[in-house]
Scaffold this motif. Structure first.
Motif, PDB file in Angstrom:
ATOM      1  N   ALA A   1      35.415  17.479  64.915  1.00 24.75           N
ATOM      2  CA  ALA A   1      36.121  18.015  66.084  1.00 24.75           C
ATOM      3  C   ALA A   1      36.528  16.864  67.016  1.00 24.75           C
ATOM      4  O   ALA A   1      37.004  15.827  66.552  1.00 24.75           O
ATOM      5  CB  ALA A   1      35.275  19.080  66.781  1.00 24.75           C
ATOM      6  N   SER A   2      36.296  17.004  68.326  1.00 27.57           N
ATOM      7  CA  SER A   2      36.795  16.014  69.289  1.00 27.57           C
ATOM      8  C   SER A   2      36.118  14.654  69.138  1.00 27.57           C
ATOM      9  O   SER A   2      36.655  13.646  69.612  1.00 27.57           O
ATOM     10  CB  SER A   2      36.589  16.530  70.719  1.00 27.57           C
ATOM     11  OG  SER A   2      35.220  16.832  70.929  1.00 27.57           O
ATOM     12  N   PHE A   3      34.981  14.588  68.473  1.00 25.71           N
ATOM     13  CA  PHE A   3      34.308  13.290  68.283  1.00 25.71           C
ATOM     14  C   PHE A   3      35.143  12.327  67.428  1.00 25.71           C
ATOM     15  O   PHE A   3      34.917  11.126  67.438  1.00 25.71           O
ATOM     16  CB  PHE A   3      32.933  13.483  67.622  1.00 25.71           C
ATOM     17  CG  PHE A   3      31.870  14.010  68.552  1.00 25.71           C
ATOM     18  CD1 PHE A   3      32.150  14.295  69.883  1.00 25.71           C
ATOM     19  CD2 PHE A   3      30.572  14.206  68.100  1.00 25.71           C
ATOM     20  CE1 PHE A   3      31.176  14.781  70.741  1.00 25.71           C
ATOM     21  CE2 PHE A   3      29.581  14.689  68.951  1.00 25.71           C
ATOM     22  CZ  PHE A   3      29.875  14.976  70.267  1.00 25.71           C
ATOM     23  N   ARG A   4      36.079  12.876  66.663  1.00 25.74           N
ATOM     24  CA  ARG A   4      36.885  12.012  65.795  1.00 25.74           C
ATOM     25  C   ARG A   4      37.938  11.225  66.585  1.00 25.74           C
ATOM     26  O   ARG A   4      38.405  10.179  66.120  1.00 25.74           O
ATOM     27  CB  ARG A   4      37.611  12.866  64.748  1.00 25.74           C
ATOM     28  CG  ARG A   4      36.667  13.430  63.699  1.00 25.74           C
ATOM     29  CD  ARG A   4      37.417  14.308  62.717  1.00 25.74           C
ATOM     30  NE  ARG A   4      36.529  14.744  61.649  1.00 25.74           N
ATOM     31  CZ  ARG A   4      36.891  15.585  60.694  1.00 25.74           C
ATOM     32  NH1 ARG A   4      38.107  16.117  60.679  1.00 25.74           N
ATOM     33  NH2 ARG A   4      36.044  15.932  59.744  1.00 25.74           N
ATOM     34  N   THR A   5      38.302  11.745  67.743  1.00 25.85           N
ATOM     35  CA  THR A   5      39.376  11.114  68.514  1.00 25.85           C
ATOM     36  C   THR A   5      38.988   9.691  68.908  1.00 25.85           C
ATOM     37  O   THR A   5      37.986   9.486  69.593  1.00 25.85           O
ATOM     38  CB  THR A   5      39.680  11.958  69.777  1.00 25.85           C
ATOM     39  OG1 THR A   5      39.865  13.311  69.368  1.00 25.85           O
ATOM     40  CG2 THR A   5      40.935  11.468  70.483  1.00 25.85           C
TER      41      THR A   5
ATOM     42  N   GLU B   1      24.697   6.175  70.737  1.00 25.61           N
ATOM     43  CA  GLU B   1      25.003   5.193  71.785  1.00 25.61           C
ATOM     44  C   GLU B   1      26.037   4.189  71.278  1.00 25.61           C
ATOM     45  O   GLU B   1      26.981   3.842  71.974  1.00 25.61           O
ATOM     46  CB  GLU B   1      23.712   4.490  72.191  1.00 25.61           C
ATOM     47  CG  GLU B   1      23.837   3.751  73.511  1.00 25.61           C
ATOM     48  CD  GLU B   1      22.562   2.985  73.856  1.00 25.61           C
ATOM     49  OE1 GLU B   1      21.482   3.352  73.343  1.00 25.61           O
ATOM     50  OE2 GLU B   1      22.671   2.021  74.627  1.00 25.61           O
ATOM     51  N   ARG B   2      25.831   3.739  70.026  1.00 26.75           N
ATOM     52  CA  ARG B   2      26.773   2.788  69.425  1.00 26.75           C
ATOM     53  C   ARG B   2      28.181   3.382  69.337  1.00 26.75           C
ATOM     54  O   ARG B   2      29.179   2.683  69.416  1.00 26.75           O
ATOM     55  CB  ARG B   2      26.252   2.435  68.024  1.00 26.75           C
ATOM     56  CG  ARG B   2      27.013   1.369  67.314  1.00 26.75           C
ATOM     57  CD  ARG B   2      26.140   0.761  66.225  1.00 26.75           C
ATOM     58  NE  ARG B   2      26.916   0.497  65.013  1.00 26.75           N
ATOM     59  CZ  ARG B   2      26.418  -0.067  63.922  1.00 26.75           C
ATOM     60  NH1 ARG B   2      25.143  -0.393  63.857  1.00 26.75           N
ATOM     61  NH2 ARG B   2      27.178  -0.283  62.872  1.00 26.75           N
ATOM     62  N   LEU B   3      28.243   4.700  69.183  1.00 28.46           N
ATOM     63  CA  LEU B   3      29.544   5.382  69.092  1.00 28.46           C
ATOM     64  C   LEU B   3      30.057   5.816  70.465  1.00 28.46           C
ATOM     65  O   LEU B   3      31.081   6.496  70.573  1.00 28.46           O
ATOM     66  CB  LEU B   3      29.422   6.613  68.184  1.00 28.46           C
ATOM     67  CG  LEU B   3      29.109   6.304  66.717  1.00 28.46           C
ATOM     68  CD1 LEU B   3      28.754   7.571  65.965  1.00 28.46           C
ATOM     69  CD2 LEU B   3      30.321   5.628  66.064  1.00 28.46           C
ATOM     70  N   GLN B   4      29.324   5.422  71.506  1.00 29.71           N
ATOM     71  CA  GLN B   4      29.675   5.805  72.888  1.00 29.71           C
ATOM     72  C   GLN B   4      29.771   7.316  73.053  1.00 29.71           C
ATOM     73  O   GLN B   4      30.683   7.842  73.701  1.00 29.71           O
ATOM     74  CB  GLN B   4      30.966   5.113  73.318  1.00 29.71           C
ATOM     75  CG  GLN B   4      30.796   3.593  73.381  1.00 29.71           C
ATOM     76  CD  GLN B   4      32.046   2.908  73.880  1.00 29.71           C
ATOM     77  OE1 GLN B   4      33.120   3.114  73.340  1.00 29.71           O
ATOM     78  NE2 GLN B   4      31.894   2.105  74.918  1.00 29.71           N
ATOM     79  N   LEU B   5      28.814   8.010  72.439  1.00 36.17           N
ATOM     80  CA  LEU B   5      28.691   9.454  72.636  1.00 36.17           C
ATOM     81  C   LEU B   5      27.482   9.695  73.540  1.00 36.17           C
ATOM     82  O   LEU B   5      26.390   9.219  73.236  1.00 36.17           O
ATOM     83  CB  LEU B   5      28.473  10.161  71.298  1.00 36.17           C
ATOM     84  CG  LEU B   5      29.656  10.153  70.323  1.00 36.17           C
ATOM     85  CD1 LEU B   5      29.197  10.592  68.930  1.00 36.17           C
ATOM     86  CD2 LEU B   5      30.765  11.059  70.823  1.00 36.17           C
ATOM     87  N   THR B   6      27.709  10.395  74.649  1.00 35.73           N
ATOM     88  CA  THR B   6      26.587  10.643  75.560  1.00 35.73           C
ATOM     89  C   THR B   6      25.754  11.814  75.039  1.00 35.73           C
ATOM     90  O   THR B   6      26.250  12.668  74.291  1.00 35.73           O
ATOM     91  CB  THR B   6      27.088  10.994  76.977  1.00 35.73           C
ATOM     92  OG1 THR B   6      27.800  12.245  76.904  1.00 35.73           O
ATOM     93  CG2 THR B   6      28.013   9.917  77.507  1.00 35.73           C
ATOM     94  N   THR B   7      24.505  11.842  75.426  1.00 38.83           N
ATOM     95  CA  THR B   7      23.631  12.930  74.961  1.00 38.83           C
ATOM     96  C   THR B   7      24.149  14.274  75.458  1.00 38.83           C
ATOM     97  O   THR B   7      23.960  15.292  74.797  1.00 38.83           O
ATOM     98  CB  THR B   7      22.178  12.722  75.439  1.00 38.83           C
ATOM     99  OG1 THR B   7      22.197  12.482  76.833  1.00 38.83           O
ATOM    100  CG2 THR B   7      21.536  11.562  74.716  1.00 38.83           C
ATOM    101  N   ALA B   8      24.799  14.277  76.599  1.00 43.70           N
ATOM    102  CA  ALA B   8      25.335  15.542  77.118  1.00 43.70           C
ATOM    103  C   ALA B   8      26.438  16.092  76.209  1.00 43.70           C
ATOM    104  O   ALA B   8      26.620  17.304  76.099  1.00 43.70           O
ATOM    105  CB  ALA B   8      25.885  15.335  78.527  1.00 43.70           C
TER     106      ALA B   8
END
Lengths: 74, 577
Positions: A9-13, A34-41
Motif C-alpha cells: 500500500a502507501s509504504f511503497r511510495t 527505522e531504516r525505512l523511515q517508517l514511524t511506529t505510529a
C-alpha cells in the motif's frame, strides 16, 4: 544475515515493493522500520513468515518480513 | 414513518395497504427486517411460497443528512439457507425510500398467473404495474430501459434473469449515484424471493420529499461533524479504503496465510500480487477509471471505484476483495480483467459474486473445468445467465453444485458459501461462519479485524483463546450497526476511537430525541440476534448446524499446517450472554 522485506500500500511510495538485503544478526522489526523511515505510529500489520510479530521481534537468516500500514476492508 | 404492504395474492391483483409502525416503532434496517420476519413468517414456510415475505427497510438514520447512512436491509426466509436472512446493500435506494417516509415496504403473498410487475414508489404513494416487456432482461439492459421511462433522478432496485428464475444465489441490485446496478443485496437468494413475487423492478422517486428532520437539529449536525472527522482521521476509513478499496486485503490475507486458494486447498496463492488492491488501483487509474468512488451520496469513505476495460470503456465497478478472491485466487485465476468481467456478469445476471465464485471453485474441484481456466469460468457463468440446466445448478450455489457433482470439499455453512478468509488461519472468522444466524457470512462478526488487521484489539488468529468472546461481541455490534443504516466500515473507526463511537450514539440520540448509550446499542444487537436465533430454532436449526464442514477439522493446509481448532462446546457458548 539476509532478510527479505516486502512493503505494501502507501509504504511503497518512494521505497520499494520487495527487497532482500543484509542485516546484522539480531536485527529487530523496529530497526528495519527505522531504516525505512517508517514511524511506529504508521505501522499497522507486521508479519514474518506469515505470522504476526511485534516491533521487538528479532529476525533470523532467510526471514520474510511484510509491513503494512493500518488497513481494513471486507 | 409508515409501513407499506403489497399483497400479491389479493383477489383482483396486487393490493397496497399503508399502516403505522405499531410494534415495530423505532426499528430500522436489520432490526426491522428480522423482527418482522421472525414475527410474521411461518418458520417452516417454503421460502419461494406465499407465506414468505420480502421486507425492504432503510436504516434508522437513512434519509437523514447523516453521513454513511445509506445502507438498505432486505429480509426474508432465505431460499439458500432456510434460515432467516438479512442482506444488506449500499446504493441510493435506502436514502430515497426513507425520505418518502417508509420504514418498510413488504412484499407478501404470491401472485396467480405469469404477469411480471414493477412497483413505482413516489410522494403520491405506491403503484403496482404489470410490465411483461421486462421479462428476462438482465440488470444493465433492464435499468437502461427503465431509465427511458422514469429518468435519472430515481433509485432502482431490480432483479436479473437469475432472480426471475428463482435461482438460490440470486441477488437484488440497487443502483449507485450514476444509476449503475452495481450494489447488491447479494447473499442468501433474496433476489429469488423477489422473483417469487413476480416483482422485476422497484422504482423509487423522492421528488418533492425532504430530508428526514432530526428532533434536535443542532446536536445532530454537531454529532455528524464529529463522526465525519473521526472517519477521515482513522487510517483505515480515511486513507486505506479510499485509496485501495477493500481489495487491499488480498496481499494482507496472503501474507497471513489465510487466503483460501483453489477451493480452500492452501492459505497462500502465488498469483495474489497480480490481483491485489495495489495493482487494481494502479490499473484503474491508468485506464481512466477511478480508484475512489462512493456507492451512495453522503459516503465519506468511498471504498469503491470504476474499472474500465483495456480500451478505457466502463466495464464494472471496482470488484470487491471478496469478489476478486472468489473468482480469482479461489479459482486459481490471477487475471484482474477476467475477475472484472465475471463481476460485471454477476451484477448483470443478478447473482451473489461470492456464492458464484465459490461455486465455480467447487465445479473446478469436480473436474468440470480446470483451476485457472479463465474462459471456462466465464462460460460457466454464461450458462447461469442462459438458464440452461447446468446454469441453474450453478446458479443455486456451492452446496447444490457440490451435491450434484459429488464434491466433498464445499466451503459453506448452512448452505451459504464462505468468504475470503480461511477459518484454519483465522480461527475467529471460523467462529462467526459457524454460528451466525445467516449461514457463513464474514460480515456478521468480522473477527478478521482483530485477528489479522489489528484494529479494535489483538487476538492471535491461530489460537482459540478469546475467539468466542470476540465473535460474540462483534455479532452483537454488527446486528446493531446493520439496523442503523450505517455502512459496516464505520466499525474500523468506532472500534479504535471512543469519540467517534460517541458521535454515532449522539447522532442516533439527537435524531430520535432520546439518550443513546453503548449499553442501548448492545441491547439492540442482542434483541435482533435473539429474534433471528428464535426463528432459526423454530425452522429446525440446532447447535449441530453451528459447525464448519468436516474437512476444516481434518485437513491441515499450508502455510500454518493447522486445522480449525474450536471445540463444539465453545461454539455453543457464542450466544450465552
Amino acid at each position: 544475515m539476509k532478510i527479505t522485506v516486502k512493503l505494501f500500500a502507501s509504504f511503497r511510495t518512494g521505497r520499494f515493493e520487495v527487497e532482500t538485503s543484509d542485516y546484522p544478526p539480531g536485527t529487530t522489526v523496529a530497526e528495519i522500520a527505522e531504516r525505512l523511515q517508517l514511524t511506529t505510529a504508521e505501522l499497522g500489520i507486521m508479519l514474518c513468515n506469515h505470522r504476526h510479530v511485534k516491533l521487538d521481534y528479532e529476525l533470523v537468516e532467510g526471514d520474510v518480513l511484510a509491513l503494512f500500514p493500518l488497513l481494513g476492508g471486507g | 414513518m409508515k409501513i407499506a404492504r403489497i399483497d400479491f395474492g389479493a383477489a383482483g391483483g396486487p393490493q397496497v395497504t399503508y399502516g403505522p409502525l405499531g410494534e415495530y416503532a423505532g426499528l430500522g434496517g436489520r432490526a426491522m427486517t428480522s423482527l418482522m420476519v421472525a414475527t410474521e413468517v411461518h418458520p417452516l414456510a417454503h421460502a419461494l411460497g406465499a407465506e414468505n415475505k420480502l421486507v425492504i427497510a432503510p436504516g434508522m438514520l437513512s434519509g437523514t443528512t447523516g453521513s454513511m447512512s445509506g445502507r438498505l436491509s432486505v429480509g426474508c426466509k432465505s431460499p439458500l439457507t432456510g434460515t432467516i436472512k438479512e442482506s444488506n446493500a449500499g446504493g441510493q435506494a435506502a436514502q430515497v425510500l426513507a425520505r418518502l417516509g417508509y420504514a418498510a415496504v413488504v412484499l407478501e403473498g404470491k401472485p396467480l398467473g405469469n404477469d411480471l410487475y414493477k412497483i413505482v414508489i413516489n410522494k403520491d404513494g405506491i403503484q403496482v404495474i404489470v410490465d411483461n416487456s421486462l421479462k428476462l432482461l438482465d440488470n444493465y439492459p433492464l435499468v437502461a430501459k427503465l431509465r427511458t421511462e422514469y429518468g435519472d433522478k430515481v433509485a432502482y432496485m431490480t432483479i436479473g434473469s437469475a432472480g426471475e428464475r428463482m435461482l438460490l444465489a440470486a441477488s437484488i441490485a440497487c443502483t449507485d449515484p450514476e444509476l449503475r446496478p452495481t450494489r447488491h443485496c447479494g447473499r442468501g437468494g433474496v433476489g429469488a424471493v423477489m422473483g417469487s413475487k413476480h416483482v422485476k423492478a422497484i422504482i423509487i422517486d423522492d421528488a418533492g420529499a425532504k430530508m428526514r428532520p432530526p428532533k434536535d437539529p443542532d446536536a445532530f449536525r454537531d454529532a455528524n461533524r464529529k463522526f465525519v472527522e473521526g472517519l477521515r482521521k482513522h487510517p483505515v476509513t480515511g486513507e486505506g479504503l479510499p485509496a485501495y478499496g477493500t481489495n487491499v486485503l488480498t496481499n494482507i490475507l496472503n501474507e497471513a496465510g489465510g487466503y483460501p486458494t483453489k477451493n480452500f486447498k492452501s492459505g497462500t496463492y502465488e498469483g495474489s500480487s497480480k490481483l491485489s488492491g495495489e495493482a487494481q488501483a494502479e490499473l484503474e487509474i491508468k485506464r481512466g477509471g477511478k480508484a475512489t468512488h462512493g456507492c451512495h451520496r453522503g459516503c465519506v469513505i468511498q471504498c469503491s471505484g470504476i474499472y474500465n476495460d483495456k480500451d478505457g470503456n466502463y466495464l464494472t465497478k471496482q470488484p470487491e476483495y471478496e469478489t476478486t478472491w472468489a473468482h480469482g485466487g479461489n479459482c486459481g485465476i490471477d487475471d484482474l480483467d477476467t475477475v472484472a468481467m465475471l463481476d460485471y456478469m454477476d451484477d448483470n445476471i443478478g447473482v451473489d459474486t461470492m456464492e458464484m465464485g465459490v461455486t465455480i471453485g467447487v465445479a473446478m474441484d469436480a473436474g468440470l473445468i480446470e483451476f485457472g481456466d479463465k474462459e471456462g469460468a466465464i462460460r460457466l457463468v454464461e450458462e447461469v445467465g442462459k438458464g440452461t440446466p447446468l446454469g441453474r445448478v450453478l446458479g443455486c450455489g456451492a452446496t447444490v453444485t457440490g451435491k450434484v457433482f459429488a464434491v466433498e470439499r464445499v466451503p459453506a455453512v448452512k448452505d451459504q458459501a464462505m468468504a475470503a478468509y480461511d477459518p484454519r488461519a483465522v480461527q475467529g472468522i471460523g467462529v462467526t461462519y459457524a454460528t451466525t444466524t445467516q449461514g457463513a457470512d464474514h460480515t456478521a462478526g468480522y473477527a478478521v479485524a482483530t485477528n489479522i488487521l489489528k484494529v479494535g484489539g489483538d487476538v492471535d488468529p491461530l489460537k482459540t483463546a478469546g475467539q468466542i468472546e470476540l465473535s460474540r461481541n462483534l455479532q452483537i455490534a454488527t446486528a446493531a450497526i446493520d439496523s442503523t443504516g450505517m455502512c459496516l466500515f464505520i466499525a474500523f473507526a468506532i472500534m479504535d476511537q471512543p469519540e467517534t463511537f460517541q458521535a454515532l450514539l449522539d447522532m442516533l440520540g439527537s435524531f430520535y430525541g432520546i439518550t443513546m448509550t453503548g449499553d442501548d446499542v448492545v441491547a439492540l444487537g442482542k434483541k435482533v440476534l435473539s429474534a433471528e436465533r428464535d426463528f432459526n430454532t423454530r425452522a429446525g436449526f440446532t447447535k449441530h448446524h453451528d459447525r464448519l464442514p468436516r474437512f476444516f477439522y481434518n485437513e491441515a493446509i499450508a502455510p500454518h499446517n493447522q486445522t480449525f481448532l474450536m471445540k463444539d462446546e465453545e461454539l455453543d457458548d457464542v450466544f450465552n450472554w
